[in-house]
Scaffold this motif. Structure first.
Motif, PDB file in Angstrom:
ATOM      1  N   GLU A 135       0.823  -1.212   0.000  1.00 32.88           N
ATOM      2  CA  GLU A 135       0.000   0.000   0.000  1.00 32.88           C
ATOM      3  C   GLU A 135       0.857   1.263   0.000  1.00 32.88           C
ATOM      4  O   GLU A 135       0.481   2.287  -0.573  1.00 32.88           O
ATOM      5  N   VAL A 136       2.038   1.239   0.619  1.00 33.63           N
ATOM      6  CA  VAL A 136       2.847   2.449   0.771  1.00 33.63           C
ATOM      7  C   VAL A 136       3.748   2.691  -0.438  1.00 33.63           C
ATOM      8  O   VAL A 136       4.364   3.756  -0.553  1.00 33.63           O
ATOM      9  N   THR A 137       3.830   1.746  -1.382  1.00 35.71           N
ATOM     10  CA  THR A 137       4.758   1.895  -2.506  1.00 35.71           C
ATOM     11  C   THR A 137       4.420   3.094  -3.385  1.00 35.71           C
ATOM     12  O   THR A 137       5.307   3.760  -3.916  1.00 35.71           O
ATOM     13  N   GLY A 138       3.116   3.405  -3.560  1.00 38.78           N
ATOM     14  CA  GLY A 138       2.733   4.557  -4.377  1.00 38.78           C
ATOM     15  C   GLY A 138       3.205   5.860  -3.767  1.00 38.78           C
ATOM     16  O   GLY A 138       3.750   6.732  -4.460  1.00 38.78           O
ATOM     17  N   ARG A 139       3.004   6.018  -2.453  1.00 34.96           N
ATOM     18  CA  ARG A 139       3.455   7.244  -1.801  1.00 34.96           C
ATOM     19  C   ARG A 139       4.979   7.345  -1.802  1.00 34.96           C
ATOM     20  O   ARG A 139       5.539   8.433  -1.877  1.00 34.96           O
ATOM     21  N   LEU A 140       5.660   6.200  -1.722  1.00 35.18           N
ATOM     22  CA  LEU A 140       7.124   6.224  -1.802  1.00 35.18           C
ATOM     23  C   LEU A 140       7.585   6.711  -3.169  1.00 35.18           C
ATOM     24  O   LEU A 140       8.520   7.523  -3.264  1.00 35.18           O
ATOM     25  N   THR A 141       6.949   6.253  -4.231  1.00 34.76           N
ATOM     26  CA  THR A 141       7.298   6.713  -5.575  1.00 34.76           C
ATOM     27  C   THR A 141       7.074   8.214  -5.703  1.00 34.76           C
ATOM     28  O   THR A 141       7.924   8.940  -6.252  1.00 34.76           O
ATOM     29  N   GLY A 142       5.936   8.694  -5.209  1.00 35.63           N
ATOM     30  CA  GLY A 142       5.679  10.131  -5.251  1.00 35.63           C
ATOM     31  C   GLY A 142       6.711  10.923  -4.473  1.00 35.63           C
ATOM     32  O   GLY A 142       7.128  12.008  -4.895  1.00 35.63           O
ATOM     33  N   ALA A 143       7.158  10.377  -3.335  1.00 36.47           N
ATOM     34  CA  ALA A 143       8.173  11.060  -2.544  1.00 36.47           C
ATOM     35  C   ALA A 143       9.488  11.168  -3.300  1.00 36.47           C
ATOM     36  O   ALA A 143      10.141  12.223  -3.299  1.00 36.47           O
ATOM     37  N   LEU A 144       9.887  10.100  -3.972  1.00 37.01           N
ATOM     38  CA  LEU A 144      11.159  10.112  -4.706  1.00 37.01           C
ATOM     39  C   LEU A 144      11.100  11.071  -5.897  1.00 37.01           C
ATOM     40  O   LEU A 144      12.050  11.837  -6.150  1.00 37.01           O
ATOM     41  N   VAL A 145       9.978  11.040  -6.640  1.00 38.15           N
ATOM     42  CA  VAL A 145       9.842  11.920  -7.808  1.00 38.15           C
ATOM     43  C   VAL A 145       9.822  13.379  -7.379  1.00 38.15           C
ATOM     44  O   VAL A 145      10.506  14.236  -7.960  1.00 38.15           O
ATOM     45  N   SER A 146       9.051  13.709  -6.346  1.00 37.77           N
ATOM     46  CA  SER A 146       8.957  15.100  -5.897  1.00 37.77           C
ATOM     47  C   SER A 146      10.283  15.591  -5.331  1.00 37.77           C
ATOM     48  O   SER A 146      10.647  16.761  -5.496  1.00 37.77           O
ATOM     49  N   PHE A 147      11.009  14.702  -4.670  1.00 42.18           N
ATOM     50  CA  PHE A 147      12.322  15.099  -4.144  1.00 42.18           C
ATOM     51  C   PHE A 147      13.270  15.444  -5.289  1.00 42.18           C
ATOM     52  O   PHE A 147      14.023  16.435  -5.218  1.00 42.18           O
ATOM     53  N   ALA A 148      13.235  14.645  -6.359  1.00 43.75           N
ATOM     54  CA  ALA A 148      14.121  14.916  -7.501  1.00 43.75           C
ATOM     55  C   ALA A 148      13.773  16.255  -8.161  1.00 43.75           C
ATOM     56  O   ALA A 148      14.666  17.049  -8.509  1.00 43.75           O
TER      57      ALA A 148
END
Length: 521
Positions: A135-148
């Motif tokens: 369930e948390v994988t989507g929010r993790l992807t968003g976190a990585l993209v937004s950080f970049a």
């Protein structure tokens, strides 16, 4: 197929079973968090080109961009909610199906090699932990993209402040990482103690009637309370480590935000950066706490999911005891003798073996549970017989084998030439059916019956199977002496001409035996 060579491989193999859902989760996660990362830059640009420059059109244009970002984030949030819940269901359903199907395939191997609590925990809390990580994988992807995206923006505006953000935030995250190791260890301890408590609870419930009869209910209640207290202590330790994690994920990135704000204010005062850029820097540095927090949550969830996946993997790596031989050899027709290097049960006779404490292990070996060793049936090695034929013709019965809920006669009836009433008479169990409430219905595992009643029904069911070889492990240990004498004589008469092996220390069985070899080989 799932990869069970390691817990991480198992998680990844489950994730990639639905690549479309995985991609949708990643895209929706980026759409959900990316607008928040871009918003400080838009506000900064609106201040510089709109408010400071006194341009209303520019200000309105940037306000429109803010509205567009809001709609994008709302759509991304809705999509992420659906995708995250679908991922959770996918993780839970797939893991549960794997565990369920494999336990069914293991059959009797499960109870001999895995504790009840381990199976319950693997099919319950472990599956939940795996699903939570999905369930948390989507929010993790968003976190990585937004950080970049934020990193590129701050480097473009001010390389100095950008380097502080890009170096400080990863260092803050790295400072959190050492706390994950003790947390994972404490989670493992808590999980093991939870499994032990679950196993004990299942054993107590199964034997509650016997415990009450022996006056041992209070003693086992105290033992259960002691184990529960140890589990609670382990749970508190795990939560304490988790609280340190949550505190660190706010404190460490917060220090970076304070540093960026202080240094940015000085740069704005000397004109190196504009007021809008200072606002953008502050907003981005404050925003970066969110992806760091999300990444920490994901790391935390991953650590717990690894523990759970490792337990599920251990269960999935178990193989059934009876593997089909490459070239099966059929058993000869009719009565079969059993023999190995140290004992022999002649064909068509009642053999009683005083095996002592090793009786259960010897019974399993004689019946081919697991198939192996040097045991022969009719001159054929058990290891060379097709498992289905072996289980049909050589039947093993433990005195604690379970009964299933439902009509009692249907539970006993095996559809063989031996009538149910004949088997019930031989096992002295006709009165058990007469004493059952309603239409002779058994409750789950026959828990409403006494130990002796359960043993007599289990024996009747085994007699109905009409097996060529019947191996009985202490079948009347909970039956009174008068009933046991009747059962021993009746079983001998009913099984005349078929091979029956009884492992017991009871002199009543020895009195009717054809042969009585020595003790445990």
């Amino acid at each position: 197929m799932v990869d069970t060579r390691g817990p991480a491989r198992l998680l990844w193999s489950l994730l990639r079973q639905r690549p479309g859902l995985l991609l949708l989760t990643a895209v929706s996660g980026a759409l959900w968090m990316l607008p928040t990362a871009v918003l400080p830059l838009v506000v900064g640009a609106a201040i510089d080109s709109g408010i400071r420059a006194g341009s209303v059109p520019a200000l309105l244009a940037w306000a429109g961009v803010v509205v567009l970002l809001g709609f994008t984030q709302a759509a991304g949030s809705a999509l992420l909610t659906w995708a995250a819940h679908s991922s959770w269901i996918h993780g839970a359903e797939t893991s549960q199906r794997l565990v369920h199907d494999h336990v069914v395939r293991l059959g009797g191997t499960t109870t001999r090699r895995v504790g009840t609590g381990e199976v319950v925990t693997a099919g319950g809390s472990d599956i939940t932990e795996v699903a939570t990580f999905f369930e948390v994988t989507g929010r993790l992807t968003g976190a990585l993209v937004s950080f970049a995206v934020a990193a590129v923006a701050v480097l473009y505006i001010s390389p100095l402040l950008g380097l502080i953000v890009l170096i400080g935030i990863p260092l803050a995250t790295a400072g959190i990482a050492p706390l994950l190791i003790p947390y994972q260890r404490r989670e493992e301890v808590q999980r093991e103690r939870f499994s032990a408590v679950t196993s004990m609870a299942a054993d107590i419930v199964a034997g509650l009637r016997v415990l009450r009869g022996l006056g041992g209910e209070a003693r086992f209640r105290r033992r259960f309370q002691e184990r529960s207290e140890r589990m609670r202590t382990a749970g508190v330790a795990a939560v304490r480590a988790e609280s340190w994690l949550e505190g660190a994920e706010v404190l460490l990135p917060g220090l970076v935000t304070v540093l960026v704000t202080w240094l940015g204010a000085r740069l704005a005062l000397n004109g190196t950066i504009s007021v809008g850029e200072l606002v953008a820097f502050y907003g981005i540095s404050a925003f970066l706490v969110i992806p760091v927090s999300t990444a920490t949550e994901a790391a935390n969830s991953y650590a717990v999911a690894l523990v759970a996946a490792d337990r599920i993997r251990d269960l999935l790596n178990l193989e059934p005891d009876a593997a089909a031989p490459p070239h099966p050899v059929p058993l000869p027709p009719g009565a079969l003798d059993l023999q190995d290097d140290e004992l022999k049960a002649p064909a068509g006779q009642l053999t009683v073996i005083d095996a002592g404490e090793g009786g259960s292990a010897l019974a399993e070996r004689l019946a081919g549970h697991p198939v192996g060793g040097g045991v022969l049936a009719g001159g054929v090695r058990l290891a060379d017989v097709e498992p289905a034929e072996l289980r049909r013709r050589v039947v093993l019965v433990h005195n604690q084998d379970p009964l299933f809920s439902g009509p009692a006669r249907a539970e006993v009836d095996q559809g063989t030439p031996v009538p149910v009433d004949t088997a019930l008479h031989a096992a002295d169990a006709a009165d058990v059916l007469a004493a059952l409430p309603g239409d002779a219905e058994l409750d789950e595992l026959g828990r409403s019956l006494s130990g002796g009643q359960r043993q007599r029904l289990v024996l009747a069911r085994a007699l109905c199977a009409d097996a060529d070889v019947l191996v009985l492990d202490d079948p009347t240990s909970a039956v009174d002496a008068h009933s046991e004498q009747r059962i021993a004589q009746r079983v001998r008469d009913l099984r005349s001409g078929r091979t029956t092996v009884v492992l017991t220390q009871s002199p009543l069985w020895k009195a009717v035996a054809d042969t009585t070899p020595g003790g445990t080989p």
